[in-house]
Design a protein around this motif. Structure first.
Motif, PDB file in Angstrom:
ATOM      1  N   GLY A  30      26.156  -2.191 -40.592  1.00  0.00           N
ATOM      2  CA  GLY A  30      26.536  -1.431 -42.008  1.00  0.00           C
ATOM      3  C   GLY A  30      26.473  -0.451 -41.843  1.00  0.00           C
ATOM      4  N   THR A  31      27.350  -0.094 -40.043  1.00  0.00           N
ATOM      5  CA  THR A  31      27.078   1.504 -39.550  1.00  0.00           C
ATOM      6  C   THR A  31      28.241   1.759 -39.756  1.00  0.00           C
ATOM      7  N   TYR A  32      29.209   2.757 -39.301  1.00  0.00           N
ATOM      8  CA  TYR A  32      30.560   3.258 -39.212  1.00  0.00           C
ATOM      9  C   TYR A  32      30.583   3.086 -37.369  1.00  0.00           C
ATOM     10  N   GLU A  33      29.645   2.504 -36.765  1.00  0.00           N
ATOM     11  CA  GLU A  33      29.385   2.556 -35.036  1.00  0.00           C
ATOM     12  C   GLU A  33      29.082   0.559 -35.139  1.00  0.00           C
ATOM     13  N   PHE A  34      30.182   0.015 -36.440  1.00  0.00           N
ATOM     14  CA  PHE A  34      29.348  -1.540 -35.620  1.00  0.00           C
ATOM     15  C   PHE A  34      31.315  -1.636 -34.305  1.00  0.00           C
ATOM     16  N   PHE A  35      31.698  -1.148 -34.737  1.00  0.00           N
ATOM     17  CA  PHE A  35      33.220  -1.928 -33.284  1.00  0.00           C
ATOM     18  C   PHE A  35      32.487  -0.931 -31.973  1.00  0.00           C
ATOM     19  N   ASP A  36      32.770   0.250 -32.854  1.00  0.00           N
ATOM     20  CA  ASP A  36      32.392   1.057 -31.339  1.00  0.00           C
ATOM     21  C   ASP A  36      30.974   0.621 -30.228  1.00  0.00           C
ATOM     22  N   PHE A  41      30.170  -2.628 -30.241  1.00  0.00           N
ATOM     23  CA  PHE A  41      30.764  -3.652 -28.996  1.00  0.00           C
ATOM     24  C   PHE A  41      31.884  -3.122 -28.305  1.00  0.00           C
ATOM     25  N   ASP A  42      32.508  -1.781 -27.957  1.00  0.00           N
ATOM     26  CA  ASP A  42      33.291  -1.859 -26.904  1.00  0.00           C
ATOM     27  C   ASP A  42      32.293  -0.930 -26.337  1.00  0.00           C
ATOM     28  N   THR A  43      31.703  -0.222 -26.471  1.00  0.00           N
ATOM     29  CA  THR A  43      30.632   0.372 -25.156  1.00  0.00           C
ATOM     30  C   THR A  43      29.908  -1.068 -24.360  1.00  0.00           C
ATOM     31  N   TRP A  44      29.709  -1.617 -25.564  1.00  0.00           N
ATOM     32  CA  TRP A  44      29.307  -3.639 -24.598  1.00  0.00           C
ATOM     33  C   TRP A  44      29.881  -3.943 -23.392  1.00  0.00           C
ATOM     34  N   VAL A  45      31.662  -3.989 -23.541  1.00  0.00           N
ATOM     35  CA  VAL A  45      31.386  -4.970 -23.040  1.00  0.00           C
ATOM     36  C   VAL A  45      31.463  -4.264 -21.663  1.00  0.00           C
ATOM     37  N   PRO A  46      31.993  -3.292 -21.164  1.00  0.00           N
ATOM     38  CA  PRO A  46      32.013  -2.869 -20.149  1.00  0.00           C
ATOM     39  C   PRO A  46      30.974  -3.038 -19.016  1.00  0.00           C
ATOM     40  N   GLU A  47      29.781  -2.502 -20.015  1.00  0.00           N
ATOM     41  CA  GLU A  47      28.300  -3.648 -20.118  1.00  0.00           C
ATOM     42  C   GLU A  47      28.315  -4.831 -19.084  1.00  0.00           C
ATOM     43  N   LEU A  48      28.608  -5.294 -19.800  1.00  0.00           N
ATOM     44  CA  LEU A  48      29.158  -6.808 -19.541  1.00  0.00           C
ATOM     45  C   LEU A  48      29.774  -7.819 -18.349  1.00  0.00           C
ATOM     46  N   TRP A  49      30.571  -6.515 -18.056  1.00  0.00           N
ATOM     47  CA  TRP A  49      31.779  -6.692 -16.915  1.00  0.00           C
ATOM     48  C   TRP A  49      30.866  -7.048 -15.532  1.00  0.00           C
ATOM     49  N   LYS A  50      30.401  -5.383 -15.653  1.00  0.00           N
ATOM     50  CA  LYS A  50      29.373  -5.433 -14.934  1.00  0.00           C
ATOM     51  C   LYS A  50      27.790  -5.650 -14.701  1.00  0.00           C
ATOM     52  N   ALA A  51      27.330  -6.678 -15.448  1.00  0.00           N
ATOM     53  CA  ALA A  51      26.495  -7.954 -15.166  1.00  0.00           C
ATOM     54  C   ALA A  51      26.710  -8.603 -14.739  1.00  0.00           C
ATOM     55  N   LEU A  52      28.486  -8.961 -15.035  1.00  0.00           N
ATOM     56  CA  LEU A  52      28.639 -10.220 -14.314  1.00  0.00           C
ATOM     57  C   LEU A  52      29.220  -9.925 -13.478  1.00  0.00           C
ATOM     58  N   ARG A  53      29.410  -8.542 -12.860  1.00  0.00           N
ATOM     59  CA  ARG A  53      30.205  -8.994 -11.404  1.00  0.00           C
ATOM     60  C   ARG A  53      28.940  -8.597 -10.362  1.00  0.00           C
ATOM     61  N   GLU A  54      27.621  -8.249 -11.037  1.00  0.00           N
ATOM     62  CA  GLU A  54      26.794  -8.006 -10.399  1.00  0.00           C
ATOM     63  C   GLU A  54      25.755  -9.854 -10.226  1.00  0.00           C
ATOM     64  N   ALA A  55      25.790 -10.419 -10.751  1.00  0.00           N
ATOM     65  CA  ALA A  55      25.786 -11.934 -11.184  1.00  0.00           C
ATOM     66  C   ALA A  55      26.515 -12.914 -10.725  1.00  0.00           C
ATOM     67  N   TYR A  56      28.140 -12.694  -9.964  1.00  0.00           N
ATOM     68  CA  TYR A  56      28.879 -13.314  -9.850  1.00  0.00           C
ATOM     69  C   TYR A  56      29.896 -12.469  -8.801  1.00  0.00           C
ATOM     70  N   GLY A  57      30.004 -11.460  -7.998  1.00  0.00           N
ATOM     71  CA  GLY A  57      30.579 -11.087  -7.617  1.00  0.00           C
ATOM     72  C   GLY A  57      30.924 -11.739  -5.881  1.00  0.00           C
TER      73      GLY A  57
END
Length: 809
Positions: free
Chosen positions: A343-349, A351-367
Motif C-alpha cells: 500500500g506504499t510507494y516503497e513496496f518494490f524498493d 524488495f530491491d534493498t532487501w536482496v543485497p542483505e539476503l546475499w550477504k546473509a547467504l554468503r555468511e552461512a554458506y561461504g
C-alpha cells in the motif's frame, strides 16, 4: 477434495504415517484407518459416482416432503437423484455443501438412516463389486499418501464432470512428488528408497534456463502467491543466483511440504489474503499449525512478507506465522523477516534493498561451499542475436491460461468521463464459473508504449531476435522471436520505475545526466511514484542515455496476469462471461513528456474486437463472496463505478432464477457514479428491465448531480439517507456485499462512525471490534479494489453499521 481441504489432507497423511509406520500396507492395517474411511464416505456423499437410480412403486404410496404429501401410484417409476439425496440437511447437518469427513466419525455414519447414503446404487442392481472397490480404495489411498505428496497440476483448475456410466472429474491431473525415505513404489519387500527433496514443475528447466552451474548450493525460492507478485520476486532473486554460486529452484510453498529441504537455504516469499494464505500455500500453512518441536531441524530459511497496511487486523499474518513456527520448531533463521507494504510507494524498493542483505546473509552461512562466478552484469546475463528472417513467436507464460474469444466490446459511458467498457468473452470448453468469481487475463502492452520503445532504441517492429540467458528468465529464449512480440507480451513497459532502476540508469548515463538522475532519487516519491514515471519515461526525458535492448529488458519485470470480477451469471449463459471495467488513461504529469500513463490490461481489453482471441482463466473468489445457496435470502449491495461488476452477476443470477419460476429474495443496490446521463452503468437496459421483475431496488448517488439523488453525493450519503432500509434488510437476515474503491471505504468510515457515535456514545473500540468480528463470518463479503488493493476499511465500516442497526431495533 483433499487437495482443496488442507486440514483433511494433513489428517490423512498423519493417520497413514502413524498406522503404517513406514512399512508397506498389510491387511491388518485396513481396520485402523478410520479417518481415511470417513474421507471415502464423505467423498461419495459429496460427489457420488452414480448420479441417479430408479425405483418403482409396488403399491400406491403417499410420501411427505417439506410438509406436503404426494401420491405415487402403483407401478409408477420414479428417479432418485443421489446428489440431492446426499444433501438432506436433516441427516447430514446444515453444512451439507461443505466437504467435512468428521461428520462420518464417532458413529455419525452409522446413525444415518439406511437409505440416506446410496452412492453404489440401490437394491439388487447396486454395484456388485463394492466390497472389493472399498478395500482397493483404502489400500490405494493409504499407499499413495505414504509415498507421495500431492499437489494440483493446475492450481486454478475448476472441477467439471465427465458423464459416462458413472460420473468422473474431467481433465483433472494431480502432480505426485516422492516423499523422502518411503517404501519403493514397485516393491513390497520393505526396502527403502531415498529421494531428494521435492521440487515442483515451477523449478527451472531447460526451457527457461539456458544453463545451470554444475557445482553450487541448492537454493529453494518458495512462494505463496495468488496475484503473481511473490512468484515474480522469487524469479528476480533466481536471476542473480549463477554469479552467487547457487542453483535455483523456484517452487510453490505447497510443493515443499512436508519435506522442507535441508540441503540448501529456503527463501520464502508469501503474503496474506485477508488473513488467509495464498491458494498454493494453504497446505504448507496447515502443516505449520500442527508442527512439533524439532520438525524443521536442519532447515535454514528467510522470509520476505508482503501485505497491505489497510488490512490492519491481518497485516503480515501469514509471513509472521511462517517465520515464528519454523524458528520455534528447529529451523535456523538466516536473517530477520522483511515486511513489504504493497500500500506504499516503497513496496518494490523494499524488495530491491532487501536482496543485497539476503546475499550477504547467504554468503555468511554458506561461504565455504560457494563457487561463485564473477558478476557479469546485465549485458552478459542476457545476450541478443539479430536474425535475418522473421518467424512468429509463441507467447509463453508459466501461469495456466486458455483461449477465449471476444464476442462483443461496447462503451458504457458518455464522452468526457472516464471510459468504462462491457466485454463479453466466450470461454473455452469445460471452463466454469460462479457469480462473484474472477477472470484472469494475460494482457499485452499498449501499442503506443511498444512504439515508443522501438523509437527510443532505433529498432524495427518485425526485426527478429534470438535471446539467450545464463540465468532463469521469463523471456522466450533460444528461438527466433520478433522485437514487437517481446516488448508487447513479455515485459511490463509501463511499470513505475524503482529506485534500483534509477540507480542502474545512473551507471550508464553520461556524466552531465547523472546529477539529474540523482536528484530524481532524492525526490523519488514526488518525481517517480506520484507521476507514474517508468524506465521508458526516464529514457525519453534523457535521450543521451545509451542503453541496449538487453539492458532495457533486464530492468523490466515480467508481464503479469490481471484479474477482473466477472459481471455475469452462468445461468444466463454458462459458456460466456462478461467484464465491466474502467479504462486507466491518465495524462503524464512530468514536463517534457507528451504520453499518458496507460493501464496495461484495461487498455488491452478496451481495444480487443469481436472475434479476437484472448488468454484467460477462471479463479474462484473467496467462499464468502458468493450468493447464498438459498435464493430467498435478501441481499444488499454497495458499489461504485466498475465495482458494479460482481453485483451485476449476482442480480443476473436471480433474474434467471426468477424467470425459471423460483421465488427469490429482495435485493437492493446502492450505487455511486457521476450522473444519470454520463456513467450510470446499465441503467437504461439491464437494471431497468430487472427492476421491473419486482425483486430489485437501485439507490443511486450522483456525485456531479446530487439534485437527482436526494442530495446524496456518494454511496455513503445514500446509505445514510436510506438507513431505515438498511436496518430493515439486516433484521430480515440479508447478506451484504461491497465492491468499490478506497474512497468509498474512507467516505463510509467518516459517515458511519458519526452515526454509530450518535446512537452508542458509550461504546468503546474494543466492543465495536468484538461485534464486528462476530458478524463478519456470517453477514458480509467484501471485494474492495483500486490501483492499490484495499479491502479491509469498507468491511469494517459496514459491520459497524450493522452493529448500530442491530442495537437500534
Amino acid at each position: 477434495h483433499l487437495l482443496n481441504n488442507p486440514h483433511a489432507y494433513a489428517k490423512v497423511r498423519a493417520e497413514v504415517d502413524n498406522v503404517l509406520k513406514g512399512e508397506p500396507i498389510r491387511p491388518e492395517h485396513l481396520g485402523k484407518l478410520p479417518y481415511i474411511t470417513a474421507v471415502l464416505q464423505e467423498t461419495l456423499r459429496f460427489t457420488p459416482s452414480i448420479p441417479v437410480f430408479g425405483l418403482e412403486a409396488i403399491e400406491d404410496e403417499i410420501v411427505t416432503s417439506e410438509g406436503k404429501q404426494y401420491l405415487i401410484p402403483k407401478d409408477v417409476r420414479i428417479l432418485v437423484f443421489v446428489t440431492q439425496l446426499h444433501k438432506d440437511t436433516s441427516v447430514w447437518g446444515e453444512d451439507v455443501d461443505v466437504f467435512r469427513p468428521e461428520r462420518m466419525l464417532d458413529g455419525g455414519f452409522e446413525r444415518a438412516p439406511a437409505n440416506a447414503w446410496k452412492p453404489w446404487g440401490n437394491g439388487a442392481r447396486a454395484c456388485i463389486g463394492r466390497p472389493l472397490a472399498w478395500q482397493e480404495s483404502l489400500i490405494a489411498l493409504a499407499s499413495i499418501f505414504q509415498r507421495f505428496d500431492l499437489v494440483h497440476n493446475n492450481p486454478s483448475y475448476q472441477l467439471s464432470y465427465k458423464f459416462t456410466l458413472t460420473v468422473k472429474p474431467r481433465d483433472f491431473h494431480i502432480r505426485a512428488i516422492p516423499r523422502p525415505g518411503v517404501p519403493s513404489v514397485f516393491s513390497y519387500s520393505g526396502s527403502r528408497t531415498t529421494v531428494q527433496s521435492p521440487t515442483s514443475s515451477d523449478a527451472p528447466n531447460k526451457e527457461n534456463t539456458a544453463e545451470n552451474p554444475e557445482h553450487g548450493v541448492d537454493l529453494y525460492l518458495a512462494y505463496g502467491s495468488n496475484s503473481g507478485t511473490c512468484k515474480d520476486f522469487a524469479q528476480r532473486v533466481a536471476s542473480e543466483t549463477r554469479s552467487k554460486g547457487f542453483i535455483p529452484h523456484i517452487v510453490s510453498l505447497d510443493s515443499i511440504e512436508p519435506a522442507v529441504p535441508t540441503n540448501g537455504p529456503v527463501i520464502i516469499f508469501t503474503a496474506s489474503y485477508e488473513g488467509e494464505p495464498a491458494d498454493n500455500a494453504r497446505r504448507f500453512v496447515e502443516s505449520l499449525e500442527t508442527a512439533h518441536p524439532g520438525k524443521y531441524a536442519g532447515v535454514k530459511y528467510a522470509v520476505f512478507g508482503c501485505g497491505h497496511h489497510d488490512w490492519k487486523q491481518t497485516y503480515q499474518k501469514i509471513p509472521i506465522l511462517v517465520d515464528n513456527v519454523l524458528a520455534e520448531n528447529g529451523a535456523t533463521r538466516l536473517m530477520t523477516r522483511k515486511e513489504a507494504d504493497s500500500g506504499t510507494y516503497e513496496f518494490f524498493d523494499t524488495f530491491d534493498t532487501w536482496v543485497p542483505e539476503l546475499w550477504k546473509a547467504l554468503r555468511e552461512a554458506y561461504g565455504g561451499r560457494l563457487h561463485a562466478t564473477s558478476d557479469e552484469g546485465a549485458e552478459e546475463k542476457l545476450s541478443i542475436q539479430m536474425m535475418e528472417t522473421s518467424r512468429a513467436a509463441v507467447l509463453k507464460r508459466d501461469e495456466a491460461t486458455s483461449i477465449g474469444k471476444v464476442i462483443c466490446n461496447r462503451l458504457l459511458t458518455a464522452p468526457g468521463v472516464p471510459a468504462k467498457h462491457h466485454i463479453e468473452i466466450e470461454l473455452p470448453e469445460d471452463m466454469h464459473y460462479e457469480p462473484g468469481d474472477y477472470i484472469s487475463i494475460l494482457p499485452r502492452n499498449p501499442e503506443e508504449n511498444v512504439s515508443r520503445v522501438l523509437s527510443r532504441l532505433n529498432l524495427l517492429p518485425d526485426q527478429n531476435i534470438l535471446i539467450k540467458s545464463k540465468t532463469t528468465t521469463t523471456l522466450p529464449i533460444d528461438k527466433p522471436v520478433s522485437v514487437w512480440e517481446v516488448l508487447s507480451g513479455y515485459v511490463e513497459i509501463g511499470q513505475t520505475a524503482s529506485r534500483k532502476n534509477i540507480q542502474g540508469l545512473i551507471k550508464v548515463a553520461p556524466e552531465d545526466v547523472k546529477p539529474k538522475l540523482a536528484d530524481i532519487l532524492d525526490h523519488f516519491k514526488e518525481d517517480v511514484i506520484d507521476k507514474h514515471l517508468s524506465v521508458l519515461d526516464v529514457l525519453e526525458l534523457y535521450p543521451h542515455i545509451d542503453i541496449s535492448l538487453s539492458s532495457f529488458l533486464s530492468l523490466l519485470p515480467a508481464m503479469r496476469i490481471r484479474q477482473y470480477s466477472i459481471s455475469s451469471s452462468p445461468l444466463w449463459d454458462a459458456t460466456r462471461v462478461t467484464l465491466t471495467l474502467s479504462i486507466i488513461d491518465i495524462p503524464n504529469e512530468s514536463s517534457g513528456l507528451q504520453n499518458k500513463f496507460l493501464g496495461v490490461a484495461s487498455n488491452y481489453l478496451a481495444r480487443v474486437r469481436p472475434g479476437e482471441q484472448v488468454q484467460v482463466g477462471i479463479r474462484s473468489s473467496a467462499a464468502t463472496f458468493h450468493l447464498p445457496e438459498d435464493p430467498s435470502v435478501p441481499v444488499v449491495m454497495f458499489a461504485a463505478g466498475s465495482g458494479i461488476a460482481p453485483m451485476r452477476g449476482f442480480i443476473q443470477q436471480r433474474v434467471e432464477q426468477t424467470k425459471s419460476g423460483r421465488n427469490v429474495g429482495k435485493m437492493v443496490l446502492f450505487y455511486g457514479c457521476r450522473s444519470s446521463d454520463q456513467d450510470f452503468l446499465y441503467a437504461e437496459d439491464d437494471l431497468k428491465e430487472w427492476q421491473e421483475l419486482g425483486f430489485l431496488e437501485v439507490k443511486p448517488a450522483f456525485s456531479r448531480k446530487t439534485e437527482d439523488s436526494f442530495g446524496c453525493k456518494y454511496v455513503q450519503d445514500r446509505v445514510l439517507y436510506d438507513k431505515e432500509l438498511i436496518f430493515e434488510y439486516f433484521l430480515a437476515g440479508a447478506k451484504f456485499y461491497t465492491c468499490g474503491s478506497p474512497p468509498v471505504a474512507n467516505g463510509l468510515k467518516e459517515t458511519l462512525i458519526k452515526l454509530i457515535k450518535l446512537h452508542h456514545a458509550d461504546w468503546d473500540d474494543e466492543r465495536l471490534a468484538r461485534r464486528w468480528e462476530s458478524i463478519q463470518k456470517e453477514r458480509l463479503a467484501t471485494d474492495v479494489f483500486a490501483y492499490f488493493c484495499n479491502r479491509e476499511p469498507l468491511a469494517l465500516l459496514v459491520f459497524l453499521l450493522f452493529v448500530s442497526a442491530h442495537c437500534c431495533y
